[in-house]
Design a protein around this motif. Structure first.
Motif, mmCIF file in Angstrom:
data_model
loop_
_atom_site.group_PDB
_atom_site.id
_atom_site.type_symbol
_atom_site.label_atom_id
_atom_site.label_comp_id
_atom_site.label_asym_id
_atom_site.label_seq_id
_atom_site.Cartn_x
_atom_site.Cartn_y
_atom_site.Cartn_z
ATOM 1 N N PHE A 1 0.846 -1.188 0.000
ATOM 2 C CA PHE A 1 0.000 0.000 0.000
ATOM 3 C C PHE A 1 0.880 1.235 0.000
ATOM 4 O O PHE A 1 2.015 1.220 0.462
ATOM 5 C CB PHE A 1 -0.992 0.005 1.164
ATOM 6 C CG PHE A 1 -0.354 -0.071 2.528
ATOM 7 C CD1 PHE A 1 -0.061 1.079 3.233
ATOM 8 C CD2 PHE A 1 -0.074 -1.301 3.108
ATOM 9 C CE1 PHE A 1 0.517 1.009 4.484
ATOM 10 C CE2 PHE A 1 0.494 -1.385 4.365
ATOM 11 C CZ PHE A 1 0.793 -0.223 5.061
ATOM 12 N N LEU A 2 0.353 2.289 -0.557
ATOM 13 C CA LEU A 2 1.066 3.552 -0.694
ATOM 14 C C LEU A 2 0.623 4.492 0.414
ATOM 15 O O LEU A 2 -0.577 4.668 0.660
ATOM 16 C CB LEU A 2 0.769 4.164 -2.063
ATOM 17 C CG LEU A 2 1.511 5.420 -2.444
ATOM 18 C CD1 LEU A 2 2.991 5.132 -2.616
ATOM 19 C CD2 LEU A 2 0.943 6.002 -3.724
ATOM 20 N N SER A 3 1.594 5.088 1.102
ATOM 21 C CA SER A 3 1.302 6.014 2.182
ATOM 22 C C SER A 3 2.447 7.021 2.278
ATOM 23 O O SER A 3 3.428 6.924 1.550
ATOM 24 C CB SER A 3 1.141 5.264 3.500
ATOM 25 O OG SER A 3 0.758 6.156 4.521
ATOM 26 N N ARG A 4 2.314 7.957 3.173
ATOM 27 C CA ARG A 4 3.378 8.937 3.379
ATOM 28 C C ARG A 4 4.160 8.583 4.623
ATOM 29 O O ARG A 4 3.599 8.120 5.605
ATOM 30 C CB ARG A 4 2.782 10.330 3.494
ATOM 31 C CG ARG A 4 2.169 10.800 2.190
ATOM 32 C CD ARG A 4 1.501 12.137 2.345
ATOM 33 N NE ARG A 4 2.408 13.130 2.880
ATOM 34 C CZ ARG A 4 2.804 14.220 2.235
ATOM 35 N NH1 ARG A 4 2.384 14.464 1.032
ATOM 36 N NH2 ARG A 4 3.616 15.067 2.801
ATOM 37 N N SER A 5 5.477 8.798 4.574
ATOM 38 C CA SER A 5 6.340 8.456 5.698
ATOM 39 C C SER A 5 7.650 9.223 5.590
ATOM 40 O O SER A 5 8.004 9.735 4.528
ATOM 41 C CB SER A 5 6.620 6.951 5.693
ATOM 42 O OG SER A 5 7.510 6.614 6.726
ATOM 43 N N THR A 6 8.388 9.243 6.699
ATOM 44 C CA THR A 6 9.731 9.816 6.697
ATOM 45 C C THR A 6 10.787 8.727 6.683
ATOM 46 O O THR A 6 11.979 9.022 6.668
ATOM 47 C CB THR A 6 9.954 10.702 7.935
ATOM 48 O OG1 THR A 6 9.800 9.902 9.108
ATOM 49 C CG2 THR A 6 8.988 11.865 7.964
ATOM 50 N N ALA A 7 10.376 7.460 6.696
ATOM 51 C CA ALA A 7 11.313 6.341 6.707
ATOM 52 C C ALA A 7 12.126 6.328 5.415
ATOM 53 O O ALA A 7 11.621 6.619 4.339
ATOM 54 C CB ALA A 7 10.565 5.023 6.864
ATOM 55 N N SER A 8 13.413 5.956 5.545
ATOM 56 C CA SER A 8 14.272 5.958 4.370
ATOM 57 C C SER A 8 14.460 4.543 3.847
ATOM 58 O O SER A 8 14.398 3.570 4.594
ATOM 59 C CB SER A 8 15.621 6.567 4.704
ATOM 60 O OG SER A 8 16.248 5.801 5.702
ATOM 61 N N SER A 9 14.684 4.442 2.543
ATOM 62 C CA SER A 9 14.907 3.156 1.902
ATOM 63 C C SER A 9 15.706 3.382 0.627
ATOM 64 O O SER A 9 15.537 4.394 -0.055
ATOM 65 C CB SER A 9 13.574 2.490 1.565
ATOM 66 O OG SER A 9 13.796 1.298 0.848
ATOM 67 N N LYS A 10 16.581 2.429 0.318
ATOM 68 C CA LYS A 10 17.367 2.520 -0.904
ATOM 69 C C LYS A 10 16.704 1.807 -2.068
ATOM 70 O O LYS A 10 17.035 2.049 -3.211
ATOM 71 C CB LYS A 10 18.759 1.933 -0.666
ATOM 72 C CG LYS A 10 19.565 2.723 0.329
ATOM 73 C CD LYS A 10 20.918 2.120 0.556
ATOM 74 C CE LYS A 10 21.675 2.941 1.605
ATOM 75 N NZ LYS A 10 22.989 2.391 1.883
ATOM 76 N N GLU A 11 15.745 0.920 -1.770
ATOM 77 C CA GLU A 11 15.053 0.175 -2.820
ATOM 78 C C GLU A 11 13.886 0.985 -3.361
ATOM 79 O O GLU A 11 13.206 1.684 -2.621
ATOM 80 C CB GLU A 11 14.544 -1.154 -2.279
ATOM 81 C CG GLU A 11 15.642 -2.100 -1.877
ATOM 82 C CD GLU A 11 15.076 -3.418 -1.404
ATOM 83 O OE1 GLU A 11 14.220 -3.978 -2.119
ATOM 84 O OE2 GLU A 11 15.489 -3.871 -0.335
ATOM 85 N N MET A 12 13.643 0.853 -4.652
ATOM 86 C CA MET A 12 12.546 1.550 -5.314
ATOM 87 C C MET A 12 11.647 0.519 -5.981
ATOM 88 O O MET A 12 12.100 -0.562 -6.363
ATOM 89 C CB MET A 12 13.067 2.530 -6.354
ATOM 90 C CG MET A 12 14.012 3.588 -5.811
ATOM 91 S SD MET A 12 13.202 4.768 -4.749
ATOM 92 C CE MET A 12 12.499 5.869 -5.945
ATOM 93 N N LEU A 13 10.355 0.852 -6.115
ATOM 94 C CA LEU A 13 9.394 -0.040 -6.747
ATOM 95 C C LEU A 13 8.403 0.809 -7.523
ATOM 96 O O LEU A 13 8.010 1.882 -7.078
ATOM 97 C CB LEU A 13 8.675 -0.877 -5.683
ATOM 98 C CG LEU A 13 7.711 -1.942 -6.146
ATOM 99 C CD1 LEU A 13 8.483 -3.054 -6.863
ATOM 100 C CD2 LEU A 13 6.961 -2.531 -4.973
ATOM 101 N N LYS A 14 8.010 0.313 -8.693
ATOM 102 C CA LYS A 14 7.043 1.034 -9.519
ATOM 103 C C LYS A 14 5.648 0.729 -8.996
ATOM 104 O O LYS A 14 5.280 -0.421 -8.797
ATOM 105 C CB LYS A 14 7.162 0.610 -10.981
ATOM 106 C CG LYS A 14 6.296 1.459 -11.911
ATOM 107 C CD LYS A 14 6.561 1.129 -13.350
ATOM 108 C CE LYS A 14 7.640 2.071 -13.823
ATOM 109 N NZ LYS A 14 7.787 2.071 -15.273
#
Length: 83
Positions: free
Chosen positions: A24-37
């Motif tokens: 699910f798509l949401s807003r956050s300040t968490a960081s991640s190096k992986e990306m997904l379409k």
């Protein structure tokens, strides 16, 4: 509310439940190096979760039955001497 104590770098991220694959798509300040379409064609950072509301037994209704009778007997046996 106090000013200046809340983070300002909120952005859209995808939260993905690794136990069943839902996302699910949401807003956050968490960081991640992986990306997904995502379904809208844009790429967003991915935050992997071990469990979410789609896989947690409380929300799915698939509760695990506990041996409560055995626990009660064990408790009574342990503390019967002190009573």
């Amino acid at each position: 509310m106090k000013q200046g104590i809340h983070p300002e770098n909120y952005r859209f991220v995808i939260f993905k439940d690794m136990s069943n694959g839902t996302a699910f798509l949401s807003r956050s300040t968490a960081s991640s190096k992986e990306m997904l379409k995502w379904e809208d064609g844009n790429e967003y950072p991915v935050i992997k979760l071990e469990i979410s509301n789609t896989s947690h037994p409380f929300y799915t209704g698939k509760n695990i039955l506990l041996d409560t009778a055995g626990r009660i007997d064990k408790f009574n046996k342990r503390y019967a001497k002190k009573a």
